[in-house]
Every structure is written in structure tokens, then in C-alpha cells.
Design a protein around this motif. Structure first.
Motif, PDB file in Angstrom:
ATOM      1  N   VAL A  26      29.959 -16.153 -13.129  1.00 19.05           N
ATOM      2  CA  VAL A  26      28.688 -16.783 -12.745  1.00 19.05           C
ATOM      3  C   VAL A  26      27.628 -16.614 -13.838  1.00 19.05           C
ATOM      4  O   VAL A  26      27.002 -17.598 -14.236  1.00 19.05           O
ATOM      5  CB  VAL A  26      28.193 -16.274 -11.374  1.00 19.05           C
ATOM      6  CG1 VAL A  26      26.800 -16.816 -11.064  1.00 19.05           C
ATOM      7  CG2 VAL A  26      29.182 -16.669 -10.279  1.00 19.05           C
ATOM      8  N   PRO A  27      27.392 -15.405 -14.371  1.00 18.32           N
ATOM      9  CA  PRO A  27      26.411 -15.289 -15.453  1.00 18.32           C
ATOM     10  C   PRO A  27      26.768 -16.126 -16.686  1.00 18.32           C
ATOM     11  O   PRO A  27      25.893 -16.752 -17.291  1.00 18.32           O
ATOM     12  CB  PRO A  27      26.406 -13.792 -15.789  1.00 18.32           C
ATOM     13  CG  PRO A  27      26.903 -13.127 -14.565  1.00 18.32           C
ATOM     14  CD  PRO A  27      27.865 -14.094 -13.937  1.00 18.32           C
ATOM     15  N   VAL A  28      28.053 -16.161 -17.049  1.00 21.84           N
ATOM     16  CA  VAL A  28      28.476 -16.966 -18.205  1.00 21.84           C
ATOM     17  C   VAL A  28      28.194 -18.447 -17.936  1.00 21.84           C
ATOM     18  O   VAL A  28      27.667 -19.159 -18.803  1.00 21.84           O
ATOM     19  CB  VAL A  28      29.971 -16.727 -18.530  1.00 21.84           C
ATOM     20  CG1 VAL A  28      30.487 -17.752 -19.528  1.00 21.84           C
ATOM     21  CG2 VAL A  28      30.180 -15.313 -19.041  1.00 21.84           C
ATOM     22  N   ALA A  29      28.507 -18.909 -16.742  1.00 22.52           N
ATOM     23  CA  ALA A  29      28.248 -20.307 -16.388  1.00 22.52           C
ATOM     24  C   ALA A  29      26.750 -20.604 -16.410  1.00 22.52           C
ATOM     25  O   ALA A  29      26.333 -21.681 -16.854  1.00 22.52           O
ATOM     26  CB  ALA A  29      28.830 -20.611 -15.007  1.00 22.52           C
ATOM     27  N   ALA A  52      17.886 -20.043 -15.619  1.00 22.28           N
ATOM     28  CA  ALA A  52      17.326 -18.775 -16.094  1.00 22.28           C
ATOM     29  C   ALA A  52      16.921 -17.888 -14.918  1.00 22.28           C
ATOM     30  O   ALA A  52      17.177 -16.676 -14.922  1.00 22.28           O
ATOM     31  CB  ALA A  52      16.134 -19.035 -17.008  1.00 22.28           C
ATOM     32  N   VAL A  53      16.306 -18.480 -13.905  1.00 23.95           N
ATOM     33  CA  VAL A  53      15.916 -17.714 -12.715  1.00 23.95           C
ATOM     34  C   VAL A  53      17.152 -17.179 -12.000  1.00 23.95           C
ATOM     35  O   VAL A  53      17.202 -16.001 -11.604  1.00 23.95           O
ATOM     36  CB  VAL A  53      15.052 -18.575 -11.771  1.00 23.95           C
ATOM     37  CG1 VAL A  53      14.864 -17.903 -10.423  1.00 23.95           C
ATOM     38  CG2 VAL A  53      13.706 -18.879 -12.416  1.00 23.95           C
ATOM     39  N   LEU A  54      18.161 -18.021 -11.832  1.00 25.99           N
ATOM     40  CA  LEU A  54      19.396 -17.575 -11.170  1.00 25.99           C
ATOM     41  C   LEU A  54      20.094 -16.489 -11.984  1.00 25.99           C
ATOM     42  O   LEU A  54      20.642 -15.535 -11.422  1.00 25.99           O
ATOM     43  CB  LEU A  54      20.333 -18.756 -10.922  1.00 25.99           C
ATOM     44  CG  LEU A  54      19.869 -19.752  -9.868  1.00 25.99           C
ATOM     45  CD1 LEU A  54      20.818 -20.946  -9.807  1.00 25.99           C
ATOM     46  CD2 LEU A  54      19.745 -19.085  -8.505  1.00 25.99           C
ATOM     47  N   TYR A  55      20.066 -16.624 -13.307  1.00 31.16           N
ATOM     48  CA  TYR A  55      20.669 -15.596 -14.162  1.00 31.16           C
ATOM     49  C   TYR A  55      19.967 -14.262 -13.946  1.00 31.16           C
ATOM     50  O   TYR A  55      20.619 -13.221 -13.826  1.00 31.16           O
ATOM     51  CB  TYR A  55      20.600 -15.998 -15.643  1.00 31.16           C
ATOM     52  CG  TYR A  55      21.298 -15.017 -16.535  1.00 31.16           C
ATOM     53  CD1 TYR A  55      22.653 -15.122 -16.781  1.00 31.16           C
ATOM     54  CD2 TYR A  55      20.610 -13.953 -17.110  1.00 31.16           C
ATOM     55  CE1 TYR A  55      23.315 -14.205 -17.587  1.00 31.16           C
ATOM     56  CE2 TYR A  55      21.256 -13.031 -17.907  1.00 31.16           C
ATOM     57  CZ  TYR A  55      22.609 -13.158 -18.137  1.00 31.16           C
ATOM     58  OH  TYR A  55      23.264 -12.237 -18.923  1.00 31.16           O
ATOM     59  N   ALA A  56      18.650 -14.283 -13.896  1.00 33.46           N
ATOM     60  CA  ALA A  56      17.893 -13.047 -13.675  1.00 33.46           C
ATOM     61  C   ALA A  56      18.289 -12.388 -12.351  1.00 33.46           C
ATOM     62  O   ALA A  56      18.341 -11.161 -12.253  1.00 33.46           O
ATOM     63  CB  ALA A  56      16.398 -13.335 -13.702  1.00 33.46           C
ATOM     64  N   ARG A  57      18.603 -13.203 -11.366  1.00 35.93           N
ATOM     65  CA  ARG A  57      18.981 -12.671 -10.053  1.00 35.93           C
ATOM     66  C   ARG A  57      20.385 -12.082 -10.035  1.00 35.93           C
ATOM     67  O   ARG A  57      20.716 -11.324  -9.131  1.00 35.93           O
ATOM     68  CB  ARG A  57      18.856 -13.755  -8.999  1.00 35.93           C
ATOM     69  CG  ARG A  57      17.395 -14.161  -8.795  1.00 35.93           C
ATOM     70  CD  ARG A  57      17.258 -15.082  -7.668  1.00 35.93           C
ATOM     71  NE  ARG A  57      17.782 -14.411  -6.468  1.00 35.93           N
ATOM     72  CZ  ARG A  57      17.324 -14.600  -5.258  1.00 35.93           C
ATOM     73  NH1 ARG A  57      16.329 -15.426  -5.071  1.00 35.93           N
ATOM     74  NH2 ARG A  57      17.863 -13.990  -4.237  1.00 35.93           N
ATOM     75  N   THR A  58      21.224 -12.420 -11.031  1.00 42.81           N
ATOM     76  CA  THR A  58      22.581 -11.859 -11.067  1.00 42.81           C
ATOM     77  C   THR A  58      22.572 -10.397 -11.493  1.00 42.81           C
ATOM     78  O   THR A  58      23.537  -9.685 -11.231  1.00 42.81           O
ATOM     79  CB  THR A  58      23.512 -12.630 -12.025  1.00 42.81           C
ATOM     80  OG1 THR A  58      23.065 -12.444 -13.370  1.00 42.81           O
ATOM     81  CG2 THR A  58      23.607 -14.096 -11.661  1.00 42.81           C
TER      82      THR A  58
END
Length: 109
Positions: A70-73, A6-12
Motif C-alpha cells: 500500500v505505501p509503495v502504491a 500524500a495524506v493516505l501515505y501519512a496515515r499508513t
């Protein structure tokens, strides 16, 4: 894994609407249980609920600079992580309620 993804998604910078729209997609793999073939259904469900495919998708997205991969993954990994937190593990061929994390519902030991 749920929190990290979730944190990595927010950074995308990807849309949270995309996150919400895709979050339940891996659960479509449960449709295999509508037929009387729990072994095949378990294989399909497990294929969509292991980290291997989303990790490869994320790596491919990074390597070929495909912005959407990347976001989908990460959504997919988040879904798997939340499933694990809730006790939904990989399925055994005995039926949907038999998982590597223990039994679900009426199948609890």
C-alpha cells in the motif's frame, strides 16, 4: 490525486525516507528514450505512468495484508499525480515531448 495519496501515505505510518527513495523510481521508465524507438519507449513510460498498476498493487496489499504494497502504491500514485500537475502526460509515439496534455518544451503548440 497527489494530495490524496500524500495524506493516505501519512496515515499508513510508513517512513518518509521510503517515500523519498521511491518517488523517482517510475521515471526510470524514461530510459527507453535513450534508444531510437520512441514508440516502444512511449509504451514503457505509459505503463509506469497510469494509475492501473498502482491501484492493483494497493488492492492486492489490502487483500493479502502485505504491509509494504500500500505505501509503495501510494508513492507511485503521488508521483503520477505530481507529473500530471506539472503537465507531464502520457506519451505519444512521436517522441517524449508529445503528450496527451499537450506538448512539452519545444513541442508546445
Amino acid at each position: 490525486m497527489a494530495a490524496v495519496s500524500a495524506v493516505l501515505y501519512a496515515r499508513t505510518g510508513a517512513s518518509w525516507w521510503l517515500f523519498a527513495a521511491l518517488w523517482l523510481v517510475p521515471d526510470l521508465s524514461m530510459l527507453g528514450y535513450l534508444r531510437d524507438r520512441p514508440c516502444r519507449a512511449a509504451r514503457i513510460y505509459n505503463a509506469f505512468h497510469t494509475y492501473t498498476v498502482p491501484m492493483v498493487l494497493a488492492l492486492a496489499g489490502l487483500l493479502v495484508h502485505a504491509q509494504i504494497f500500500v505505501p509503495v502504491a501510494l508513492v507511485w500514485m503521488n508521483h503520477i499525480g505530481v507529473d500530471r500537475l506539472l503537465g507531464y502526460g502520457l506519451k505519444y509515439a512521436d517522441g517524449f515531448g508529445f503528450t496527451h496534455l499537450g506538448g512539452l518544451g519545444a513541442h508546445k503548440a
